[in-house]
Write a protein that holds these residues in place. Structure first.
Motif, PDB file in Angstrom:
ATOM      1  N   ASP A 226       0.855  -1.182   0.000  1.00  0.00           N
ATOM      2  CA  ASP A 226       0.000   0.000   0.000  1.00  0.00           C
ATOM      3  C   ASP A 226       0.895   1.238   0.000  1.00  0.00           C
ATOM      4  N   MET A 227       1.029   1.888  -1.164  1.00  0.00           N
ATOM      5  CA  MET A 227       1.910   3.049  -1.270  1.00  0.00           C
ATOM      6  C   MET A 227       1.407   4.229  -0.453  1.00  0.00           C
ATOM      7  N   VAL A 228       0.094   4.395  -0.378  1.00  0.00           N
ATOM      8  CA  VAL A 228      -0.466   5.506   0.399  1.00  0.00           C
ATOM      9  C   VAL A 228      -0.095   5.362   1.869  1.00  0.00           C
ATOM     10  N   GLU A 229      -0.238   4.143   2.400  1.00  0.00           N
ATOM     11  CA  GLU A 229       0.137   3.893   3.786  1.00  0.00           C
ATOM     12  C   GLU A 229       1.640   4.067   3.978  1.00  0.00           C
ATOM     13  N   GLY A 230       2.420   3.647   2.983  1.00  0.00           N
ATOM     14  CA  GLY A 230       3.865   3.815   3.076  1.00  0.00           C
ATOM     15  C   GLY A 230       4.280   5.274   3.115  1.00  0.00           C
ATOM     16  N   LEU A 231       3.660   6.108   2.290  1.00  0.00           N
ATOM     17  CA  LEU A 231       3.967   7.536   2.302  1.00  0.00           C
ATOM     18  C   LEU A 231       3.540   8.178   3.619  1.00  0.00           C
ATOM     19  N   ARG A 232       2.408   7.709   4.166  1.00  0.00           N
ATOM     20  CA  ARG A 232       1.960   8.249   5.448  1.00  0.00           C
ATOM     21  C   ARG A 232       2.972   7.925   6.547  1.00  0.00           C
ATOM     22  N   GLN A 233       3.505   6.703   6.516  1.00  0.00           N
ATOM     23  CA  GLN A 233       4.487   6.328   7.523  1.00  0.00           C
ATOM     24  C   GLN A 233       5.790   7.104   7.351  1.00  0.00           C
ATOM     25  N   LEU A 234       6.153   7.407   6.103  1.00  0.00           N
ATOM     26  CA  LEU A 234       7.379   8.165   5.866  1.00  0.00           C
ATOM     27  C   LEU A 234       7.301   9.573   6.433  1.00  0.00           C
ATOM     28  N   CYS A 235       6.077  10.099   6.584  1.00  0.00           N
ATOM     29  CA  CYS A 235       5.896  11.446   7.123  1.00  0.00           C
ATOM     30  C   CYS A 235       6.102  11.507   8.631  1.00  0.00           C
ATOM     31  N   GLN A 236       6.187  10.366   9.284  1.00  0.00           N
ATOM     32  CA  GLN A 236       6.426  10.349  10.718  1.00  0.00           C
ATOM     33  C   GLN A 236       7.879  10.712  10.999  1.00  0.00           C
ATOM     34  N   PRO A 237       8.130  11.583  11.962  1.00  0.00           N
ATOM     35  CA  PRO A 237       9.501  12.072  12.209  1.00  0.00           C
ATOM     36  C   PRO A 237      10.515  10.952  12.441  1.00  0.00           C
ATOM     37  N   LYS A 238      10.147   9.934  13.213  1.00  0.00           N
ATOM     38  CA  LYS A 238      11.100   8.871  13.507  1.00  0.00           C
ATOM     39  C   LYS A 238      11.514   8.129  12.241  1.00  0.00           C
ATOM     40  N   ILE A 239      10.574   7.989  11.308  1.00  0.00           N
ATOM     41  CA  ILE A 239      10.861   7.231  10.095  1.00  0.00           C
ATOM     42  C   ILE A 239      11.796   8.005   9.184  1.00  0.00           C
ATOM     43  N   TRP A 240      11.442   9.281   8.880  1.00  0.00           N
ATOM     44  CA  TRP A 240      12.275   9.985   7.912  1.00  0.00           C
ATOM     45  C   TRP A 240      13.617  10.398   8.493  1.00  0.00           C
ATOM     46  N   ILE A 244      17.097   9.221   6.779  1.00  0.00           N
ATOM     47  CA  ILE A 244      18.186  10.134   6.405  1.00  0.00           C
ATOM     48  C   ILE A 244      19.500   9.681   7.033  1.00  0.00           C
ATOM     49  N   LEU A 245      19.439   9.253   8.293  1.00  0.00           N
ATOM     50  CA  LEU A 245      20.659   8.784   8.953  1.00  0.00           C
ATOM     51  C   LEU A 245      21.205   7.536   8.278  1.00  0.00           C
ATOM     52  N   ILE A 246      20.309   6.641   7.839  1.00  0.00           N
ATOM     53  CA  ILE A 246      20.755   5.437   7.136  1.00  0.00           C
ATOM     54  C   ILE A 246      21.412   5.806   5.808  1.00  0.00           C
ATOM     55  N   MET A 247      20.820   6.761   5.084  1.00  0.00           N
ATOM     56  CA  MET A 247      21.408   7.175   3.809  1.00  0.00           C
ATOM     57  C   MET A 247      22.790   7.786   4.029  1.00  0.00           C
ATOM     58  N   GLY A 251      26.081   6.135   2.521  1.00  0.00           N
ATOM     59  CA  GLY A 251      26.885   6.975   1.647  1.00  0.00           C
ATOM     60  C   GLY A 251      28.305   7.139   2.163  1.00  0.00           C
ATOM     61  N   GLY A 252      28.434   7.360   3.456  1.00  0.00           N
ATOM     62  CA  GLY A 252      29.770   7.477   4.031  1.00  0.00           C
ATOM     63  C   GLY A 252      30.560   6.184   3.948  1.00  0.00           C
ATOM     64  N   PHE A 253      29.880   5.069   4.165  1.00  0.00           N
ATOM     65  CA  PHE A 253      30.542   3.760   4.062  1.00  0.00           C
ATOM     66  C   PHE A 253      31.088   3.541   2.660  1.00  0.00           C
ATOM     67  N   ASN A 254      30.257   3.823   1.648  1.00  0.00           N
ATOM     68  CA  ASN A 254      30.701   3.623   0.264  1.00  0.00           C
ATOM     69  C   ASN A 254      31.815   4.599  -0.121  1.00  0.00           C
ATOM     70  N   PHE A 255      31.678   5.857   0.305  1.00  0.00           N
ATOM     71  CA  PHE A 255      32.681   6.857  -0.066  1.00  0.00           C
ATOM     72  C   PHE A 255      34.040   6.516   0.538  1.00  0.00           C
ATOM     73  N   PHE A 256      34.063   6.254   1.843  1.00  0.00           N
ATOM     74  CA  PHE A 256      35.341   5.957   2.480  1.00  0.00           C
ATOM     75  C   PHE A 256      35.891   4.614   2.021  1.00  0.00           C
TER      76      PHE A 256
END
Length: 339
Positions: A226-240, A244-247, A251-256
């Motif tokens: 359910d993409m609508v439910e997924g987008l709703r969950q992404l709007c929660q502060p803990k999720i996004w 961002i921290l995972i990205m 990214g840092g792992f790959n770069f270094f």
């Protein structure tokens, strides 16, 4: 990006006056150490055939999906240790498709890797740790299976099998990338960019198709498609915030990883990777996510030792298994440069 441009703009060793012994002819070549243009005939990724890079991207998606599904069923340390089965499939696929040759001690090392992964999985099955599974997204599917009578031991075994099976896709990705880089003139950084584009495109297309087929139905509503439910969950502060921290972490792992790959040895890389697994296990114990299992340490030690022997970092215990000279690398430790 500023740091990358600064590193990329540094003069090459040849520009600084370095000349390798016995390479006078190569040094006088007009092309120098610059990559060949992408339009030459021998490149398998020339023109529209660059879409072949979608294959390793799809393998990456499948492998990551299976590993994340397995992580929901086992502890983080067991997940990380089971990923050590990658060397088994990379070894087999390199022999089958890349025509690499393995010595007897390397085949025995692969058997040791299998036994090590099996012991780690056995430790998780005998002393399973309870996973705090919430009733949301894909976790609800696992809850329903668990309510149907699936024991904690069975869940641990299924999780280990999912993670080990995911290494088949990861090994396929490595072998495909190796073959493409060996038979093309494209720069490795471009491969990373194209794979990212294809991976994002394939993921978005699958999400839309599964939402139209399953997610918007009554049975699939609020489910994993359910993409609508997924987008709703992404709007929660803990999720996004966590996303961002995972990205940033990835990214840092790959770069270094790309930055130091020329300056550290295979021994250093293997040691660092081993320390990463131990660090994950120690943190999991400290946070109370899992309990101490002596059998898990035995399996991990067997896995690490077999991997070190396979890579030639540690000599085989028997003189009859040792070979003269340097052992050929299964896959190059450094990025391939076409000159």
């Amino acid at each position: 990006m500023a740091l990358y441009r600064r590193l990329a703009s540094q003069p090459s060793p040849q520009d600084r006056g370095y000349e390798a012994v016995g390479s006078t002819d190569a040094a006088n070549d007009d092309s120098g150490d610059r990559p060949k243009p992408d339009g030459e005939e021998e490149s398998v990724l020339r023109g529209i055939r660059v879409m072949l890079l979608a294959l390793p991207a799809i393998c990456d998606i499948c492998g990551t999906t299976l590993m994340n599904a397995g992580l929901l069923l086992v502890a983080a340390s067991i997940y990380q240790m089971t990923r050590g089965a990658l060397v088994l499939f990379v070894g087999l696929f390199s022999v089958m498709f890349l025509r690499r040759r393995l010595h007897l001690f390397q085949w025995l090392s692969l058997v040791g890797v299998v036994l090590g992964v099996a012991v780690v999985g056995l430790a998780g099955a005998i002393w399973p740790d309870e996973k705090q599974v919430s009733r949301s997204s894909i976790n609800s599917v696992i809850d329903e299976v668990s309510e149907g009578g699936l024991s904690d031991a069975a869940r641990a075994i299924i999780g280990v099998l999912l993670i080990a099976g995911a290494q088949i896709f990861t090994a396929t990705q490595f072998v495909l990338e190796e073959w493409m880089l060996e038979n093309s003139t494209i720069a490795p950084i471009k491969v990373v960019g194209w794979e990212g584009i294809f991976g994002f495109s394939v993921t978005l297309a699958v999400m839309i198709i599964m939402h139209l087929l399953v997610g918007r139905t009554e049975a699939g509503r609020y489910g994993p498609f359910d993409m609508v439910e997924g987008l709703r969950q992404l709007c929660q502060p803990k999720i996004w915030v966590s996303s961002i921290l995972i990205m940033i972490s990835i990214g840092g792992f790959n770069f270094f990883g790309l930055s130091v790959t020329r300056s550290v040895s295979a021994t250093s890389r293997s040691t660092i990777d081993t320390c990463r697994t131990l660090f994950i296990w120690i943190v999991s114990l400290g946070l109370g996510w899992e309990s101490f299992k002596f059998l898990q340490i035995v399996g991990f030690a067997l896995l690490v030792y077999s991997t070190f022997v396979f890579n030639g970092i540690v000599q085989p215990p028997l003189d009859s298994l040792r070979v003269e000279g340097e052992v050929e690398e299964l896959l190059p430790e450094e990025p391939i440069e076409h000159q």
